[in-house]
Motif scaffolding. Structure first.
Motif: not given
Length: 421
Positions: A177-182, A243-251, A377-385
């Protein structure tokens, strides 16, 4: 002991035999011909010197995972050799070596034993392993009940419980998950800065370019290039340009505990990321107006108080940071018991991805003097286009592009390119 790795004329072939007798004879060293022979790796040569960080890149099927299995000894080479020096820790295929019927704790104990730790050392390390994994009561539940991200947390925590001389990391971190990757990349970076030799396999150009001194490009089981990470990825991108890979996985991120330090004269009580309507958010769009709201309380009288924050990408690289010393808003004579609220309003003009916030309370320009509290790591957030024209990079800097078109005779044509909405 410093970690080193030397790979010499390494090769791996998978063979099909016309009979089991021929297979046995081949094991005994008798030169017999196989019915079919498929080389996954051939003539691979490279070295990783002490303290060096090297990335391995290549398309799927290039032989990256096979190479790591040969390096770590989980597969035997058909030809060539691998020699290493120092304590080696490897994070390869998800759950490799885990017994699904054993608990996370039992698997951690077994995995740490295979890494060469004695029982007394493992007992001392187990609280840190459990704390870093942050999976709560699941640590004492069977691994078959785990999500892929929870398995990754335990595997990474065990492999890095003690700083290794050589750390080998496969794409396994991609399932976290995003937090643990950081959090994982923060530990990898700390170990690298402390002298650990790093070998990392990834399709992520930012990770390789940020953390590696050089990169090796594998193509069809052979070393195609070995050199500067930027040059390697330029060539790699040319190979896969079609090739193009634009897949975004968000948990959805799990609850987490931030690393913190300080003397405690003032401490953070809460941190929130608010949208334009004042609603707390974890997911937001590129360019969205936000407010970072942080509340802190003084536990002693303080002559001067400075608040600072830093946005970091998932690799721990600084994206933007500032503090109230730089903005000319230092607080004077803050009394014990007082609550201070800081509201930092800005537009989220960054690229799509996950980001973390580090916070600091101190008395002057930096937290290196009178550090009341530092919180990673006081806060983790996700930005999407969600609604912007597609772009690349970590910053959103939309341009106004002027175009003029001229004929062969130098005359200006009236036609102009139509800008996207």
């Amino acid at each position: 002991m410093s970690g080193e790795l030397h790979v010499r004329t390494l090769g791996k072939a998978y063979r099909r035999w016309n009979s089991e007798w021929l297979r046995v004879l081949s094991w005994l060293g008798v030169p017999v011909a196989a019915a079919e022979e498929h080389w996954v790796l051939r003539h691979v040569d490279f070295s990783v010197n002490a303290g060096e960080s090297v990335g391995i890149v290549g398309q799927n099927g290039a032989g990256k995972s096979t190479l790591l299995k040969l390096i770590t000894g989980t597969a035997r080479p058909t030809e060539g050799s691998v020699t290493s020096r120092g304590r080696v820790a490897a994070i390869l295929e998800l759950g490799m070596g885990f017994n699904p019927d054993l608990t996370g704790r039992q698997n951690a104990f077994h995995a740490a034993g295979l890494m060469g730790h004695d029982q007394a050392s493992i007992a001392r390390l187990m609280p840190d392993i459990e704390s870093f994994a942050e999976i709560g009561e699941y640590f004492d539940q069977p691994v078959r009940t785990y999500s892929s991200g929870m398995q990754m947390r335990v595997a990474f925590s065990v492999a890095t419980a003690v700083r290794p001389d050589l750390l080998i990391v496969d794409e396994a971190l991609a399932v976290g998950d995003a937090y643990f990757i950081h959090k994982s990349f923060q530990r990898i970076r700390e170990y690298r800065n402390a002298g650990t030799t790093l070998l990392i396999v990834s399709h992520d150009a930012a990770a390789i370019q940020s953390m590696c001194d050089r990169a090796i490009l594998l193509e069809r089981g052979r070393v195609l290039l070995d050199g500067n990470p930027q040059e390697i990825f330029d060539y790699y991108n040319a190979l896969i340009a079609e090739k193009e890979n634009s897949t975004i996985n968000v948990e959805r991120q799990e609850k987490f505990v931030a690393t913190q330090s300080g003397t405690g004269e003032a401490v953070f009580e809460s941190v929130q990321l608010l949208d334009a309507a004042g609603k707390e958010v974890e997911y937001l769009s590129v360019g969205a107006p936000v407010t970072l709201r942080v509340r802190a309380r003084a536990h002693q009288d303080i002559d001067g108080l400075v608040f600072g924050y830093m946005l970091r990408d998932r690799l721990g690289q600084a994206v933007f940071g500032t503090n109230t010393h730089y903005t000319g808003q230092e607080l004077r004579e803050v009394r014990a018991g007082e609550l201070v609220q800081f509201d930092a309003a800005f537009s989220m003009d960054v690229g799509a991805g996950t980001y973390s916030v580090s916070l600091a309370l101190h008395s002057s320009e930096t937290h290196l003097v009178n550090n009341y509290q530092w919180k990673d790591l006081a806060l983790v957030f996700t930005v999407a286009n969600a609604d912007k024209v597609k772009f690349a990079g970590v910053a959103y800097l939309p341009p106004r592009i002027g175009i003029q078109q001229f004929g062969a005779d130098g005359s200006r044509r009236v036609q102009a390119a139509v800008p996207q909405a």
